[in-house]
Design a protein around this motif. Structure first.
Motif, short mmCIF file in Angstrom:
data_model
loop_
_atom_site.label_atom_id
_atom_site.label_comp_id
_atom_site.label_asym_id
_atom_site.label_seq_id
_atom_site.Cartn_x
_atom_site.Cartn_y
_atom_site.Cartn_z
N VAL A 177 6.98 13.28 -3.17
CA VAL A 177 6.30 14.19 -4.10
C VAL A 177 6.22 13.56 -5.49
O VAL A 177 5.16 13.55 -6.12
CB VAL A 177 7.01 15.56 -4.16
N ALA A 178 7.34 13.04 -5.98
CA ALA A 178 7.35 12.46 -7.32
C ALA A 178 6.34 11.32 -7.45
O ALA A 178 5.57 11.26 -8.41
CB ALA A 178 8.76 11.96 -7.67
N VAL A 179 6.31 10.43 -6.46
CA VAL A 179 5.38 9.30 -6.50
C VAL A 179 3.93 9.79 -6.40
O VAL A 179 3.06 9.32 -7.13
CB VAL A 179 5.72 8.27 -5.41
N SER A 180 3.69 10.80 -5.58
CA SER A 180 2.32 11.31 -5.43
C SER A 180 1.84 12.01 -6.69
O SER A 180 0.63 12.14 -6.90
CB SER A 180 2.24 12.27 -4.23
N ARG A 181 2.77 12.41 -7.55
CA ARG A 181 2.40 13.12 -8.77
C ARG A 181 2.49 12.23 -10.02
O ARG A 181 2.50 12.73 -11.14
CB ARG A 181 3.27 14.35 -8.93
N GLY A 182 2.60 10.93 -9.81
CA GLY A 182 2.51 10.01 -10.95
C GLY A 182 3.77 9.25 -11.30
O GLY A 182 3.74 8.42 -12.22
#
Length: 145
Positions: free
Chosen positions: A93-98
């Motif tokens: 999630v963190a990587v997908s959100r930047g």
């Protein structure tokens, strides 16, 4: 004696609006007390503030030597989770959100499981499962007596 607690963590950031957008993309909510100059985000038991790095240095009365976001900031923040699958999901999630992927989740020397991501200013967030310090019902880390 100083009461053993942390009330507020302030990150000195290059662009308050950009950093605010990143943390909001994670699903964290900006407080109505925020202004264009500073963002407050209420977390479980602590407040995260995002403030201009230059303004934070000026407020503390120190020189801002600056640093590139890719360099080690000298500290990490941790978000502990209840298991390895939760760490994997939070990392994705963190990587997908930047967030910038730094170290993928893996078993680590101290017996837990963790990975690291960086926010837009290079602050490192460890996403971790620590079987030696389980989370209580409110999601707070517990330490052995």
């Amino acid at each position: 004696m100083l009461d053993p607690r942390i009330s507020l963590i302030t990150l000195g950031v290059a662009d308050v609006a950009r950093s605010t957008a990143f943390y909001e993309a994670l699903g964290w909510t900006r407080s109505a007390a925020s202004t264009p100059q500073i963002t407050f985000i209420g977390l479980k038991g602590v407040v995260l503030a995002l403030f201009s790095r230059a303004s934070l240095a000026e407020d503390a009365g120190v020189a801002d030597a600056g640093r590139a976001p890719e360099t080690f900031p000298g500290m990490t923040l941790a978000h502990n989770l209840a298991g390895e699958a939760e760490v994997d999901a939070a990392y994705a999630v963190a990587v997908s959100r930047g967030a910038r992927a730094v170290k993928p989740p893996q078993r680590v020397f101290w017996g837990g499981y963790s990975g690291y991501v960086a926010d837009p200013d290079g602050y490192l967030w460890e996403l971790a499962f620590n079987p030696l310090a389980p989370l209580d019902a409110d999601g707070h880390m517990t330490l052995p007596g």
